[in-house]
Design a protein around this motif. Sequence first.
Motif, PDB file in Angstrom:
ATOM      1  N   GLU A  65       0.838  -1.208   0.000  1.00  0.00           N
ATOM      2  CA  GLU A  65       0.000   0.000   0.000  1.00  0.00           C
ATOM      3  C   GLU A  65       0.877   1.264   0.000  1.00  0.00           C
ATOM      4  OE1 GLU A  65      -0.530  -2.695   1.822  1.00  0.00           O
ATOM      5  OE2 GLU A  65      -2.316  -3.324   0.690  1.00  0.00           O
ATOM      6  N   LEU A  66       1.956   1.255   0.789  1.00  0.00           N
ATOM      7  CA  LEU A  66       2.833   2.418   0.820  1.00  0.00           C
ATOM      8  C   LEU A  66       3.589   2.559  -0.494  1.00  0.00           C
ATOM      9  CD1 LEU A  66       4.089   4.801   2.255  1.00  0.00           C
ATOM     10  CD2 LEU A  66       5.704   3.236   3.364  1.00  0.00           C
ATOM     11  N   LEU A  67       4.056   1.450  -1.059  1.00  0.00           N
ATOM     12  CA  LEU A  67       4.747   1.514  -2.342  1.00  0.00           C
ATOM     13  C   LEU A  67       3.846   2.095  -3.424  1.00  0.00           C
ATOM     14  CD1 LEU A  67       6.641  -1.917  -2.365  1.00  0.00           C
ATOM     15  CD2 LEU A  67       7.628   0.352  -2.012  1.00  0.00           C
ATOM     16  N   VAL A  68       2.600   1.671  -3.439  1.00  0.00           N
ATOM     17  CA  VAL A  68       1.654   2.189  -4.430  1.00  0.00           C
ATOM     18  C   VAL A  68       1.425   3.679  -4.218  1.00  0.00           C
ATOM     19  CG1 VAL A  68      -0.744   2.082  -5.228  1.00  0.00           C
ATOM     20  CG2 VAL A  68       0.531  -0.031  -4.811  1.00  0.00           C
ATOM     21  N   ALA A  69       1.291   4.099  -2.960  1.00  0.00           N
ATOM     22  CA  ALA A  69       1.093   5.522  -2.663  1.00  0.00           C
ATOM     23  C   ALA A  69       2.305   6.341  -3.112  1.00  0.00           C
ATOM     24  CB  ALA A  69       0.832   5.723  -1.176  1.00  0.00           C
ATOM     25  N   LEU A  70       3.499   5.839  -2.866  1.00  0.00           N
ATOM     26  CA  LEU A  70       4.704   6.556  -3.267  1.00  0.00           C
ATOM     27  C   LEU A  70       4.830   6.625  -4.784  1.00  0.00           C
ATOM     28  CD1 LEU A  70       7.293   5.137  -0.705  1.00  0.00           C
ATOM     29  CD2 LEU A  70       6.157   7.362  -0.649  1.00  0.00           C
ATOM     30  N   SER A  71       4.401   5.574  -5.461  1.00  0.00           N
ATOM     31  CA  SER A  71       4.519   5.548  -6.923  1.00  0.00           C
ATOM     32  C   SER A  71       3.679   6.620  -7.591  1.00  0.00           C
ATOM     33  CB  SER A  71       4.119   4.167  -7.455  1.00  0.00           C
ATOM     34  OG  SER A  71       2.717   3.955  -7.362  1.00  0.00           O
ATOM     35  N   ALA A  72       2.689   7.136  -6.884  1.00  0.00           N
ATOM     36  CA  ALA A  72       1.836   8.188  -7.437  1.00  0.00           C
ATOM     37  C   ALA A  72       2.432   9.575  -7.288  1.00  0.00           C
ATOM     38  CB  ALA A  72       0.460   8.145  -6.765  1.00  0.00           C
ATOM     39  N   LEU A  73       3.516   9.701  -6.538  1.00  0.00           N
ATOM     40  CA  LEU A  73       4.158  11.000  -6.355  1.00  0.00           C
ATOM     41  C   LEU A  73       4.890  11.409  -7.637  1.00  0.00           C
ATOM     42  CD1 LEU A  73       5.682  10.515  -2.788  1.00  0.00           C
ATOM     43  CD2 LEU A  73       3.738  11.989  -3.391  1.00  0.00           C
ATOM     44  N   PRO A  74       5.029  12.706  -7.884  1.00  0.00           N
ATOM     45  CA  PRO A  74       5.748  13.141  -9.087  1.00  0.00           C
ATOM     46  C   PRO A  74       7.198  12.677  -9.067  1.00  0.00           C
ATOM     47  CG  PRO A  74       5.370  14.980  -7.580  1.00  0.00           C
ATOM     48  CD  PRO A  74       4.545  13.835  -7.076  1.00  0.00           C
ATOM     49  N   HIS A  75       7.685  12.294 -10.234  1.00  0.00           N
ATOM     50  CA  HIS A  75       9.075  11.896 -10.472  1.00  0.00           C
ATOM     51  C   HIS A  75       9.410  10.486  -9.990  1.00  0.00           C
ATOM     52  CE1 HIS A  75       9.948  15.958 -11.744  1.00  0.00           C
ATOM     53  NE2 HIS A  75       9.517  16.436 -10.589  1.00  0.00           N
TER      54      HIS A  75
END
Length: 299
Positions: free
Chosen positions: A145-155
């Motif tokens: 869940e955290l990896l997916v959330a981070l993947s949505a951040l720019p760059h």
Amino acid sequence: MFDGLISFPLTPLLNDSAIDVLAFERLIQRQVQAKVSMIAVLGSTGSYAYLNREERAQVVKHAVAQAASVPVMGGIGAVRSRDVLRLSEDAQHAGAKAVLLAPVSYQKLQPDEVYGLFERVTRELSVPLCVYDNPGTTQFHFSDELLVALSALPHVASIKIPALTGTVEEASARVAALKARLPVGCSLGVSGDHAATLGLQAGCDGWYSVLGGLLPQLCKRLLVESQQPSDQATVLFAAMEPLWALFKQHGSVRVVAAVAELLGLAQSPCLPLPLHSLQGEERAKVAAWLASLPEGWAS
């Protein structure tokens, strides 16, 4: 640049006092000659946590100068967010085409703190970022869940996960489930050299390789054979087992440092104290493994 072989070279030191620039540049040149997908300096193998800001800027600068057309990714992990931001600026100023960020800590981090770190860094970033999931060194375990959330951040352009376990079918299911939740264009790479074959067969896009930073030609052969298994692959994988056993027992950086010293690619000692490469009987095992390789495999 986040697929194929992403190599992690050592940062050789001279008697724990200064970076061995000539040895480091030779290691980078080996990556260029092998045409790796990307060179990742200042990862765990590059001893980033043991170097100060000036030394880390120097490493990126020398890597970029030697890398020609191969992109360089610089590690920017640090205990304090302020320092991560400064290291990010330094890496970009030195010409890094991407940065690698691990949630380094002394106090155990909480998921919201890790998300906040990445959110702040990516807000001020102008190059792609790879999320560095390495619980063996950071003691932080990312949830999907955290990896997916981070993947949505720019760059954020890539997620580097630790070694997979289980059968090929089980690993493939894990990889497929995670990749289905990542944005288009965000790659999923695997680390843990001893289990890289499983990760590649399970569908990971790239191999974040410790040994690749030293023996990139050999690791490119391993990558190809992992994706297209053959009788030759069986022989190749069997030849690697003694080294992988040492990786699991002693940690990869101590093993590759011994390999580098034995091959004359770095002076001994080449690691920052108190770390040291394998010695005695264990070093002899590394030497025996090198001697057992067919001619040209360690070039």
